[in-house]
Design a protein around this motif. Structure first.
Motif, PDB file in Angstrom:
ATOM      1  N   PRO A 196       0.826  -1.229   0.000  1.00  0.00           N
ATOM      2  CA  PRO A 196       0.000   0.000   0.000  1.00  0.00           C
ATOM      3  C   PRO A 196       0.858   1.275   0.000  1.00  0.00           C
ATOM      4  O   PRO A 196       0.411   2.318   0.465  1.00  0.00           O
ATOM      5  CB  PRO A 196      -0.802  -0.109   1.307  1.00  0.00           C
ATOM      6  CG  PRO A 196      -0.529  -1.465   1.857  1.00  0.00           C
ATOM      7  CD  PRO A 196       0.788  -1.892   1.307  1.00  0.00           C
ATOM      8  N   GLN A 197       2.098   1.196  -0.499  1.00  0.00           N
ATOM      9  CA  GLN A 197       3.047   2.288  -0.354  1.00  0.00           C
ATOM     10  C   GLN A 197       2.478   3.681  -0.678  1.00  0.00           C
ATOM     11  O   GLN A 197       2.567   4.603   0.121  1.00  0.00           O
ATOM     12  CB  GLN A 197       4.278   2.016  -1.225  1.00  0.00           C
ATOM     13  CG  GLN A 197       5.391   3.044  -1.083  1.00  0.00           C
ATOM     14  CD  GLN A 197       5.951   3.084   0.325  1.00  0.00           C
ATOM     15  OE1 GLN A 197       6.078   2.045   0.982  1.00  0.00           O
ATOM     16  NE2 GLN A 197       6.261   4.262   0.833  1.00  0.00           N
ATOM     17  N   GLN A 198       1.898   3.828  -1.874  1.00  0.00           N
ATOM     18  CA  GLN A 198       1.438   5.174  -2.246  1.00  0.00           C
ATOM     19  C   GLN A 198       0.245   5.600  -1.406  1.00  0.00           C
ATOM     20  O   GLN A 198       0.130   6.754  -1.014  1.00  0.00           O
ATOM     21  CB  GLN A 198       1.085   5.221  -3.726  1.00  0.00           C
ATOM     22  CG  GLN A 198       2.319   5.028  -4.594  1.00  0.00           C
ATOM     23  CD  GLN A 198       1.952   4.989  -6.054  1.00  0.00           C
ATOM     24  OE1 GLN A 198       1.637   6.010  -6.639  1.00  0.00           O
ATOM     25  NE2 GLN A 198       1.980   3.810  -6.639  1.00  0.00           N
ATOM     26  N   THR A 233       1.451 -11.173   3.760  1.00  0.00           N
ATOM     27  CA  THR A 233       0.894 -10.152   4.661  1.00  0.00           C
ATOM     28  C   THR A 233       2.014  -9.310   5.265  1.00  0.00           C
ATOM     29  O   THR A 233       2.999  -9.859   5.752  1.00  0.00           O
ATOM     30  CB  THR A 233       0.107 -10.836   5.806  1.00  0.00           C
ATOM     31  OG1 THR A 233      -0.836 -11.717   5.211  1.00  0.00           O
ATOM     32  CG2 THR A 233      -0.629  -9.823   6.651  1.00  0.00           C
ATOM     33  N   GLN A 234       1.827  -8.019   5.186  1.00  0.00           N
ATOM     34  CA  GLN A 234       2.796  -7.089   5.778  1.00  0.00           C
ATOM     35  C   GLN A 234       2.130  -6.315   6.895  1.00  0.00           C
ATOM     36  O   GLN A 234       0.951  -5.981   6.794  1.00  0.00           O
ATOM     37  CB  GLN A 234       3.173  -6.016   4.744  1.00  0.00           C
ATOM     38  CG  GLN A 234       4.326  -6.318   3.866  1.00  0.00           C
ATOM     39  CD  GLN A 234       4.681  -5.125   2.978  1.00  0.00           C
ATOM     40  OE1 GLN A 234       3.972  -4.122   2.927  1.00  0.00           O
ATOM     41  NE2 GLN A 234       5.768  -5.260   2.270  1.00  0.00           N
ATOM     42  N   LEU A 235       2.902  -6.011   7.938  1.00  0.00           N
ATOM     43  CA  LEU A 235       2.429  -5.015   8.897  1.00  0.00           C
ATOM     44  C   LEU A 235       2.911  -3.675   8.357  1.00  0.00           C
ATOM     45  O   LEU A 235       4.080  -3.312   8.505  1.00  0.00           O
ATOM     46  CB  LEU A 235       3.008  -5.290  10.296  1.00  0.00           C
ATOM     47  CG  LEU A 235       2.809  -4.133  11.268  1.00  0.00           C
ATOM     48  CD1 LEU A 235       1.350  -3.770  11.427  1.00  0.00           C
ATOM     49  CD2 LEU A 235       3.436  -4.461  12.613  1.00  0.00           C
ATOM     50  N   GLY A 371      11.383  -3.864   5.680  1.00  0.00           N
ATOM     51  CA  GLY A 371      12.155  -2.750   5.152  1.00  0.00           C
ATOM     52  C   GLY A 371      11.298  -1.509   5.182  1.00  0.00           C
ATOM     53  O   GLY A 371      10.068  -1.589   5.226  1.00  0.00           O
ATOM     54  N   GLY A 372      11.970  -0.381   5.187  1.00  0.00           N
ATOM     55  CA  GLY A 372      11.221   0.868   5.154  1.00  0.00           C
ATOM     56  C   GLY A 372      12.184   2.010   4.946  1.00  0.00           C
ATOM     57  O   GLY A 372      13.379   1.795   4.723  1.00  0.00           O
ATOM     58  N   SER A 373      11.657   3.229   5.043  1.00  0.00           N
ATOM     59  CA  SER A 373      12.517   4.384   4.809  1.00  0.00           C
ATOM     60  C   SER A 373      11.821   5.667   5.232  1.00  0.00           C
ATOM     61  O   SER A 373      10.618   5.684   5.467  1.00  0.00           O
ATOM     62  CB  SER A 373      12.877   4.490   3.319  1.00  0.00           C
ATOM     63  OG  SER A 373      11.711   4.624   2.525  1.00  0.00           O
ATOM     64  N   ILE A 374      12.623   6.728   5.316  1.00  0.00           N
ATOM     65  CA  ILE A 374      12.068   8.083   5.328  1.00  0.00           C
ATOM     66  C   ILE A 374      11.801   8.416   3.864  1.00  0.00           C
ATOM     67  O   ILE A 374      12.593   8.063   2.989  1.00  0.00           O
ATOM     68  CB  ILE A 374      13.091   9.066   5.955  1.00  0.00           C
ATOM     69  CG1 ILE A 374      13.249   8.791   7.447  1.00  0.00           C
ATOM     70  CG2 ILE A 374      12.695  10.510   5.682  1.00  0.00           C
ATOM     71  CD1 ILE A 374      12.037   9.122   8.315  1.00  0.00           C
TER      72      ILE A 374
HETATM   73  N1  ASP Z   1       6.432  -0.573   0.797  1.00  0.00           N
HETATM   74  C1  ASP Z   1       7.681  -1.071   1.280  1.00  0.00           C
HETATM   75  C2  ASP Z   1       7.798  -2.560   0.971  1.00  0.00           C
HETATM   76  O1  ASP Z   1       6.813  -3.227   0.680  1.00  0.00           O
HETATM   77  C3  ASP Z   1       7.871  -0.875   2.738  1.00  0.00           C
HETATM   78  C4  ASP Z   1       8.014   0.550   3.132  1.00  0.00           C
HETATM   79  O2  ASP Z   1       8.805   1.267   2.524  1.00  0.00           O
HETATM   80  O3  ASP Z   1       7.370   0.948   4.100  1.00  0.00           O
HETATM   81  O4  ASP Z   1       8.874  -3.111   1.069  1.00  0.00           O
END
Ligand code: ASP
Length: 479
Positions: A196-198, A233-235, A371-374
């Motif tokens: 759901p990034q965007q 599934t992602q948190l 993974g994630g980021s600013i």
């Molecule tokens: N959308 C990224 C991913 O699925 C995670 C993020 O950058 O929050 O890896």
């Protein structure tokens, strides 16, 4: 009589109970017949004494996996018959009445044991039976407990759970999309979200400030032990007005507290979690997701770590499906919304390979579990990144909604998305992520239980304006 769950039986010593469940084992010792009865909470031994002659005859026909209900008396076992390795090894039920609710065919494979020696395709075809294994039921319950913990933890910290669309637009996470034909707009397609990034970034523009979702993500990429084919599934978490440190502290607190509350038999090797730069990890361990367990034989050791300071770009390869034109040399090492390190912004014009990204990877026992980021919140920098990864004007236009939204007061924001299935796999010491998913796909993209994918009728395709072209004989409904 009210039904009692098997893990409650200790409260009923020398009292009558009614239990319901499946026969997992039947042992006929002539005079005595024993049944191991299993329900969702555990299993217990039931004995039919010769004094109950009426029961003996109905017990003759009962076999494994029959559904039964049993009334009986709970007895403590004599000391020498206690089995200390079983939760109910110190009790047994003397049956006083036995009713068959439903018989069962002999299952196609043994449901005792861990099932790892059975052909996986066969297990997946009969997943409803395979899931009866205590190990699989434990895995399903672990997933539910994690979900409950996450919801309570985050909701108590001002997070709002928001659902985002499943029928949506292509999202740039670097894999192939699944497309769904749009009947109302012939010739066009929805894409299932790779994440759901965007939407989560748009929710930050909307002022939600702290968002989470246990989100289904869909990626058409080859399966591996730590990656299921098709969906996972992602948190998914996103926060406004934060720096990278805030995201690390939040995620580290959440996972540490969760493990300590829900899985007390596990121990975390090092707290606070070690932090490694990408470069140091690669030089020292040869990987950006090192396994930092002190003792790899210990199934209860959890070595969490952070990997930071990734390069913003990697070399673009043929496997990149992030919609770049293919002419540029750079691909985003995380995704195209990751912010460059503020000290390195000028290098975007001079030497992009040296730019560090504000990316963070969460590592557990050698797996990248999140993974994630600013994020970039400056439209000019976002456009520059689009140029560097080789977007043409049409491709840039695909993201106009983001650039447009960013021109209405976007807060600085960032987030992370730990993969729940992958986390559970590492936590529970499973060999494959499919062991923690109720109905995973097989390696060749089939849902074996239901025989998915299935063909569409000519009429369905016609209504969608679609013609299927026969490339090989296996294509269903080809013309
Ligand atoms: N959308 C990224 C991913 O699925 C995670 C993020 O950058 O929050 O890896």
């Amino acid at each position: 009589m009210k039904r009692v769950f098997i893990d409650e039986l200790h409260q009923y010593i020398e009292k009558p109970v009614l239990i319901k469940g499946w026969v997992s084992v039947r042992r006929d010792h002539g005079k005595l017949v024993f049944f191991d009865i299993r329900d969702v909470s555990g299993h217990v031994q039931t004995v039919l004494l010769p004094s109950h002659k009426d029961l003996k005859s109905s017990a003759e026909e009962i076999r494994s996996e029959w559904v039964v209900e049993i009334e009986g008396l709970v007895h403590a076992r004599p000391e020498k018959l206690v089995n200390k390795d079983e939760p109910n090894g110190d009790i047994e039920i003397e049956a006083t009445s036995l009713t068959v609710i439903n018989p069962s065919l002999t299952p196609p494979f043994d449901l005792r044991g861990d099932g790892m020696d059975i052909n996986e395709e066969l297990r997946l075809k009969h997943r409803h039976l395979d899931l009866r294994r205590p190990r699989m039921l434990r895995n399903m319950r672990a997933q539910a407990m994690v979900g409950k913990f996450v919801r309570e933890y985050l909701t108590a910290r001002r997070f709002t759970e928001v659902s985002t669309p499943i029928l949506t637009k292509t999202t740039p996470e670097g894999a192939r999309d699944f497309l769904v034909p749009a009947r109302k707009v012939p010739g066009s397609f929805y894409a299932l979200p790779q994440s759901p990034q965007q939407y989560k970034q748009l929710l930050m523009v909307a002022g939600i400030e702290r968002y989470f979702q246990l989100a289904r993500c869909f990626r058409d990429e080859d399966p591996r032990a730590d990656r299921a084919y098709g969906e996972f599934t992602q948190l998914d978490i996103e926060m406004s007005f934060v720096e990278q440190e805030d995201i690390l502290v939040l995620a580290e607190g959440l996972f540490t507290d969760m493990v300590e509350a829900l899985f007390p038999e596990k121990h975390i090797s090092e707290k606070p979690w070690p932090r490694l730069t990408h470069r140091d990890a690669v030089v020292k361990y040869g990987t950006d997701k090192p396994d930092l367990r002190k003792n790899k034989e210990d199934p209860n050791e959890l070595a969490f770590a952070w990997t930071l300071d990734f390069p913003l770009f990697t070399e673009q390869s043929e496997d990149d499906f992030f919609h770049g034109s293919g002419k540029a040399t750079f691909a985003p090492s995380h995704h195209m919304f990751t912010s460059p390190h503020p000290e390195d912004v000028t290098l975007l014009d001079t030497d992009p390979t040296l730019v560090r990204g504000l990316q963070h990877d969460m590592v557990l026992n050698g797996f990248e579990v999140g993974g994630g980021s600013i994020r970039i919140h400056d439209a000019k920098i976002q456009k520059k990144v689009f140029d560097l990864i080789g977007f043409n004007e049409t491709q840039k236009a695909e993201f106009n909604h983001m650039l447009d939204a960013f021109s209405y007061g976007v807060p600085p924001h960032g987030g992370i998305a730990p993969g729940i299935d992958r986390f559970l796999m590492a936590l529970l010491g499973e060999q494959s992520v499919r062991e923690v998913i109720a109905f995973p796909m097989t390696g060749n993209g089939r849902l074996a239980t239901m025989g998915v994918p299935t063909s569409a009728s000519f009429e369905q395709l016609q209504e969608l304006g679609i013609i299927a072209i026969k490339k090989n004989k296996e294509l269903p409904n080809a013309i």
